[in-house]
Design a protein around this motif. Sequence first.
Motif, PDB file in Angstrom:
ATOM      1  N   GLU A   1     -14.109   4.487  14.825  1.00 51.55           N
ATOM      2  CA  GLU A   1     -15.268   6.052  13.784  1.00 51.55           C
ATOM      3  C   GLU A   1     -16.394   5.644  14.484  1.00 51.55           C
ATOM      4  O   GLU A   1     -17.323   6.644  14.828  1.00 51.55           O
ATOM      5  CB  GLU A   1     -15.517   5.056  12.511  1.00 51.55           C
ATOM      6  CG  GLU A   1     -14.312   5.726  11.498  1.00 51.55           C
ATOM      7  CD  GLU A   1     -13.928   7.320  11.513  1.00 51.55           C
ATOM      8  OE1 GLU A   1     -14.857   7.699  11.781  1.00 51.55           O
ATOM      9  OE2 GLU A   1     -12.309   7.511  12.217  1.00 51.55           O
ATOM     10  N   ARG A   2     -17.480   4.646  15.473  1.00 55.49           N
ATOM     11  CA  ARG A   2     -18.473   4.373  15.432  1.00 55.49           C
ATOM     12  C   ARG A   2     -18.617   5.113  16.776  1.00 55.49           C
ATOM     13  O   ARG A   2     -20.257   5.764  16.907  1.00 55.49           O
ATOM     14  CB  ARG A   2     -18.955   3.284  15.657  1.00 55.49           C
ATOM     15  CG  ARG A   2     -19.469   2.459  16.374  1.00 55.49           C
ATOM     16  CD  ARG A   2     -21.482   2.581  15.746  1.00 55.49           C
ATOM     17  NE  ARG A   2     -22.671   2.030  16.783  1.00 55.49           N
ATOM     18  CZ  ARG A   2     -23.477   3.328  17.313  1.00 55.49           C
ATOM     19  NH1 ARG A   2     -22.627   4.449  17.566  1.00 55.49           N
ATOM     20  NH2 ARG A   2     -24.243   2.568  17.704  1.00 55.49           N
TER      21      ARG A   2
ATOM     22  N   ILE B   1     -25.092   0.610  13.560  1.00 57.67           N
ATOM     23  CA  ILE B   1     -24.199   1.908  12.674  1.00 57.67           C
ATOM     24  C   ILE B   1     -23.432   1.857  12.477  1.00 57.67           C
ATOM     25  O   ILE B   1     -22.069   1.430  12.685  1.00 57.67           O
ATOM     26  CB  ILE B   1     -24.572   3.851  13.642  1.00 57.67           C
ATOM     27  CG1 ILE B   1     -25.747   3.792  14.433  1.00 57.67           C
ATOM     28  CG2 ILE B   1     -23.716   4.866  12.556  1.00 57.67           C
ATOM     29  CD1 ILE B   1     -25.359   4.770  15.220  1.00 57.67           C
ATOM     30  N   THR B   2     -23.069   2.023  10.746  1.00 59.26           N
ATOM     31  CA  THR B   2     -22.254   1.463  10.551  1.00 59.26           C
ATOM     32  C   THR B   2     -22.002   2.750   9.412  1.00 59.26           C
ATOM     33  O   THR B   2     -21.539   3.619   8.920  1.00 59.26           O
ATOM     34  CB  THR B   2     -22.385   0.737   8.662  1.00 59.26           C
ATOM     35  OG1 THR B   2     -23.144  -0.582   9.518  1.00 59.26           O
ATOM     36  CG2 THR B   2     -21.812  -0.060   8.032  1.00 59.26           C
ATOM     37  N   PRO B   3     -19.562   2.753   9.912  1.00 55.69           N
ATOM     38  CA  PRO B   3     -19.035   4.487   9.647  1.00 55.69           C
ATOM     39  C   PRO B   3     -19.281   3.959   7.808  1.00 55.69           C
ATOM     40  O   PRO B   3     -19.240   2.829   7.986  1.00 55.69           O
ATOM     41  CB  PRO B   3     -18.238   3.970  10.610  1.00 55.69           C
ATOM     42  CG  PRO B   3     -18.718   3.385  11.638  1.00 55.69           C
ATOM     43  CD  PRO B   3     -19.513   2.684  10.984  1.00 55.69           C
ATOM     44  N   MET B   4     -19.377   5.455   7.904  1.00 56.33           N
ATOM     45  CA  MET B   4     -18.494   5.655   6.152  1.00 56.33           C
ATOM     46  C   MET B   4     -17.580   6.514   6.308  1.00 56.33           C
ATOM     47  O   MET B   4     -16.643   7.169   6.522  1.00 56.33           O
ATOM     48  CB  MET B   4     -19.591   6.417   4.953  1.00 56.33           C
ATOM     49  CG  MET B   4     -21.504   5.414   5.277  1.00 56.33           C
ATOM     50  SD  MET B   4     -22.667   6.343   5.352  1.00 56.33           S
ATOM     51  CE  MET B   4     -21.824   7.622   4.037  1.00 56.33           C
TER      52      MET B   4
ATOM     53  N   TRP C   1     -29.597   7.771   7.668  1.00 54.65           N
ATOM     54  CA  TRP C   1     -28.519   8.452   8.226  1.00 54.65           C
ATOM     55  C   TRP C   1     -28.144   8.590   8.866  1.00 54.65           C
ATOM     56  O   TRP C   1     -28.751   9.715   9.263  1.00 54.65           O
ATOM     57  CB  TRP C   1     -27.851   9.243   6.518  1.00 54.65           C
ATOM     58  CG  TRP C   1     -28.433   8.428   5.026  1.00 54.65           C
ATOM     59  CD1 TRP C   1     -29.933   8.081   4.455  1.00 54.65           C
ATOM     60  CD2 TRP C   1     -27.420   7.203   4.500  1.00 54.65           C
ATOM     61  NE1 TRP C   1     -29.987   7.314   3.935  1.00 54.65           N
ATOM     62  CE2 TRP C   1     -28.391   6.947   3.796  1.00 54.65           C
ATOM     63  CE3 TRP C   1     -26.204   6.784   4.483  1.00 54.65           C
ATOM     64  CZ2 TRP C   1     -27.659   5.550   2.483  1.00 54.65           C
ATOM     65  CZ3 TRP C   1     -26.299   5.846   3.789  1.00 54.65           C
ATOM     66  CH2 TRP C   1     -26.171   5.719   2.933  1.00 54.65           C
TER      67      TRP C   1
ATOM     68  N   PHE D   1     -20.460   8.466  17.232  1.00 55.55           N
ATOM     69  CA  PHE D   1     -22.042   8.426  17.055  1.00 55.55           C
ATOM     70  C   PHE D   1     -22.613   7.585  18.065  1.00 55.55           C
ATOM     71  O   PHE D   1     -22.049   7.220  19.082  1.00 55.55           O
ATOM     72  CB  PHE D   1     -22.128   7.456  15.451  1.00 55.55           C
ATOM     73  CG  PHE D   1     -21.853   7.351  14.379  1.00 55.55           C
ATOM     74  CD1 PHE D   1     -21.937   8.940  13.737  1.00 55.55           C
ATOM     75  CD2 PHE D   1     -20.915   6.676  13.392  1.00 55.55           C
ATOM     76  CE1 PHE D   1     -21.799   8.877  12.681  1.00 55.55           C
ATOM     77  CE2 PHE D   1     -20.301   6.804  12.586  1.00 55.55           C
ATOM     78  CZ  PHE D   1     -20.883   7.885  11.814  1.00 55.55           C
TER      79      PHE D   1
ATOM     80  N   ILE E   1     -12.800   0.473  13.559  1.00 59.01           N
ATOM     81  CA  ILE E   1     -13.668   0.804  12.788  1.00 59.01           C
ATOM     82  C   ILE E   1     -14.979   1.203  14.413  1.00 59.01           C
ATOM     83  O   ILE E   1     -16.015   1.768  14.705  1.00 59.01           O
ATOM     84  CB  ILE E   1     -14.328  -0.595  12.588  1.00 59.01           C
ATOM     85  CG1 ILE E   1     -14.333  -1.024  11.259  1.00 59.01           C
ATOM     86  CG2 ILE E   1     -16.254  -0.771  13.064  1.00 59.01           C
ATOM     87  CD1 ILE E   1     -15.198  -2.122  11.003  1.00 59.01           C
TER      88      ILE E   1
ATOM     89  N   GLY F   1     -22.638   8.312   8.839  1.00 58.32           N
ATOM     90  CA  GLY F   1     -22.923   6.304   8.822  1.00 58.32           C
ATOM     91  C   GLY F   1     -24.434   6.013   8.280  1.00 58.32           C
ATOM     92  O   GLY F   1     -25.088   6.802   8.293  1.00 58.32           O
TER      93      GLY F   1
END
Length: 105
Positions: free
Chosen positions: A21-22, A41-44, A68, A25, A18, A56
């Motif tokens: 991935e974060r 910001i939550t990664p998708m 988004w 951004f 996580i 995210g």
Amino acid sequence: MGQAKNRGSQDARIAEAIKRERAKFPETVKCNSCQKDLSEITPMDIRGFTGLRAAGAAACSDCQSTTWVMDGTPEAMAEVAEMLEQEHGSEGILGWAPAPKTQSA
């Protein structure tokens, strides 16, 4: 086999994934509705979206809207924007945010 144990517990590996991935951004983005700076910001999961490098969502605690955050080719971003519009029933607002600074070795 068994190499995962050498990289830490499952929770630690998930947290590290996580974090990686974060890092794709920017530090913050502006809420599309109220312009508040959003840093959560939550990664998708973007598997299956050709041309999309990162996606995210940032939920605003002030106005309860979702902003988004995406990075990819214009075609891929248009495809995701259309999907989100169909899913949520409102037109997406496209904006721009600077890419995060990468650390050089």
